[in-house]
Structure formats: C-alpha cells, structure tokens
Design an enzyme around this catalytic site. Sequence first.
Site, PDB file in Angstrom:
ATOM      1  N   PRO A   1      59.134  55.372  26.817  1.00  0.00           N
ATOM      2  CA  PRO A   1      60.152  56.426  26.966  1.00  0.00           C
ATOM      3  C   PRO A   1      60.591  56.493  28.437  1.00  0.00           C
ATOM      4  CG  PRO A   1      58.090  57.295  26.012  1.00  0.00           C
ATOM      5  CD  PRO A   1      57.814  55.900  26.474  1.00  0.00           C
TER       6      PRO A   1
ATOM      7  N   ASP B   1      55.701  59.384  16.595  1.00  0.00           N
ATOM      8  CA  ASP B   1      54.304  59.001  16.839  1.00  0.00           C
ATOM      9  C   ASP B   1      53.668  59.802  17.968  1.00  0.00           C
ATOM     10  OD1 ASP B   1      54.089  56.812  19.366  1.00  0.00           O
ATOM     11  OD2 ASP B   1      56.054  56.960  18.446  1.00  0.00           O
ATOM     12  N   GLN B   2      54.501  60.316  18.896  1.00  0.00           N
ATOM     13  CA  GLN B   2      53.947  61.078  20.022  1.00  0.00           C
ATOM     14  C   GLN B   2      53.416  62.445  19.595  1.00  0.00           C
ATOM     15  OE1 GLN B   2      56.214  60.921  23.840  1.00  0.00           O
ATOM     16  NE2 GLN B   2      57.603  59.554  22.782  1.00  0.00           N
TER      17      GLN B   2
ATOM     18  N   HIS C   1      54.123  52.579  14.638  1.00  0.00           N
ATOM     19  CA  HIS C   1      53.433  53.324  15.703  1.00  0.00           C
ATOM     20  C   HIS C   1      52.834  54.623  15.144  1.00  0.00           C
ATOM     21  CE1 HIS C   1      55.283  51.167  19.278  1.00  0.00           C
ATOM     22  NE2 HIS C   1      54.038  51.405  19.667  1.00  0.00           N
TER      23      HIS C   1
END
Length: 364
Positions: free
Chosen positions: A131, A296-297, A319
């Site tokens: 990112p 996924d974060q 992910h």
Amino acid sequence: MEAAAVELDGSVMEGGGQILRVSAALSCITGSPIKISQIRAGRSAPGLRPQHLSGLQLVSDLCSGSMQGASISSTDISLRPGKIQGGTHTADTQTAGSVCLLLQVALPCALYADASSQLCLKGGTNAEMAPQIDYTVKVFKPIVEKFGVHFDCDIRMRGFYPKGGGEVMVTVNPVRELQPITMMERGTITKIHGRAFVAGVLPFKLAKDMSAAAVRTIRKEIKELYINIQPLQEKEKAYGNGNGIIIIAESSTGCLFAGSALGKKGVYADKVGIEAAEMLLRNIRHNGCVDEFLQDQLIIFMALAKGTSRIRTGAVTLHTQTAIHMAEQLTQAKFSITKSEDELSSHVTYIIECQGSGAVNPNL
C-alpha cells in the site's frame, strides 16, 4: 516448562511476506511462540528479504522477544515473545522496502502494549507491491478506527523505489480490547478525490497528465460526480525521484475504496493515471464495502476483536484466505465466508464473518 512453539508452513497459500506479518503479530499478542519454515519458498528469491527481516525485528523488539534464524535469505525462523512494551521503536529496511508493511506487522502488537508507542519506520513510503502511505492514512486508518484502534501517522519524508529514504512516525495508543465491526451496506458513491504527485527532478506536467487521464477514465463510467484529483509537486519532504497517484472513493455509508499506481521508467504518465482509475472502478463495481486491499488487512483485527464482525466484500483474495488461515491457527477466532447473490444486479458479493477471539490486553 516453556510452551511448545506453534509450527507454521511459510509456503502455504499466498506463501509470501504476509504469512510472516500476521503470524509474528499474533504470536506477539497471544504470547505463543512460533516456528515458521519454508519462508517464501516459491518466490524467485526465497527466504527473508530486508523488508521482512526489519518487520520481524520490530515485532521482536516490541515484545522483548527472542528470535532465531533472523537473517537475509533465511527460510526458517522462530520467535519466542515476551511482554509487549510501549515507548520508541525504530525499524529501517535500509532499502525502498515498504514502511506500510512495517506498520502492518507492528500496529496490532502496539495495541496490546503497556503504554503508547512511537514507531519510527524508515524505507519506501510509496513503493511497489505494497500500500502507498496515502492509502494507509486515507483508507486503512479511518476504517480500522471502527475497531477502537487509535494511531497517528506523521509523514516526515517520502521515499521511493529504488532509493528509499522515507520516514514516518506513528504513534499508537494501547487498547483494553477491540470491538467488532459491521460493514454490510455500501450505499452510493458520493465523492471521488485524490492526489497525483511528482517528486525530485520529475516535471510537474507528469502529475497533471496522470490526473487528467485518471479523471477521463472514471468519467466514462461515473458521470454525475465531480472528480478532484490534485496534481502536486513534492518539495522538501521527498527523498529521490518518484511519481504516482492515488484516487479514493467514499460512499454514503462511510465505506472507502482506492485505486493507485506508481510511475516507472519508460511508462507514460497517462498510463499510470489510467491504471489507478481502472483499479478504483474495479473495486467499486462489486458493491462490497471494502476494496481488495483492505480486505486482508482487516482480518487480524476481526480475529482479535471481542464479538462478531461482518464485512461485505467483492471476490475474496488469496491474501485474505491466507490471513484467515493464519489467524485460525494462532487464535480461537472462527471465520466463515458466504456467497451472497443480489437479485437486482449481476454482482456477487461475499460476507466474511468472524467470531473474534476477544483478546484482552494483559498489560493495561
């Protein structure tokens, strides 16, 4: 009697650095020692890269842990965590390795510290395969705050590939526990804005070209909104040369989505702008509440929260599946993914639901 380490395979599913980030952070928070083998086994340069190593060292530093196998190209590491302590912690990739990925591994740990933490993170702020710092601040931060997370991010210097040299200072306040989130209704897109930047010796015209090409591309699909993508020349706070763009869409219910791209040698600025615009459009077509990068974060926070979280997404990424797999191995969290067909449109969305493990901060 020391607890036996949880053994993890670093080559499963996505098989990359994300396995290290999720498992090291959860080891640190739960106090379970871990042993990871076959790290990045399928990659062209297997084992730990400077980026991963500095992230692991940062976690070990945060939790006064002991690590074995922590060297460049190592494919096996073990981490035995201690008590998580606030204060100042520094991590330097010494390359253009992403500061945002350093934050991904350190932020969850710092939430469970005994006091507030200052994380000084050095490397690339706007780097490939990660990112951009603007995404972390403008998209990730407001959404992760819904869990009760509070952090501030001061961008002291931007750094780009290949030189790095960027620096951000992140202040994190600890929490007692995290609350679950529900993001099920997207509503309508109400606002689209962004920034197109050049730094170093690159001409300002590149920023204007990226911005104009992105606006043209979005206009073809979204006609009714004013689109404001500011062209910017980074002056004092940038090290080296770089150019890039990030475009953010906001919805009526507070969902955030982004598309971004970075310039490379020999790639026309228009192409960079179009790539970011197409990425944004792809992420708002599906009617989910998060984009493919946020998905996924959020998994680690859902796994730690006390109660049930639900998020509506587009196609579930590898992910995300990998993060879920790791979270289920290292916490008591239980995830389920349900396909949700919408009669009114052709869009398929998925609902990721998690019964969180309700991790409580023992240090507060």
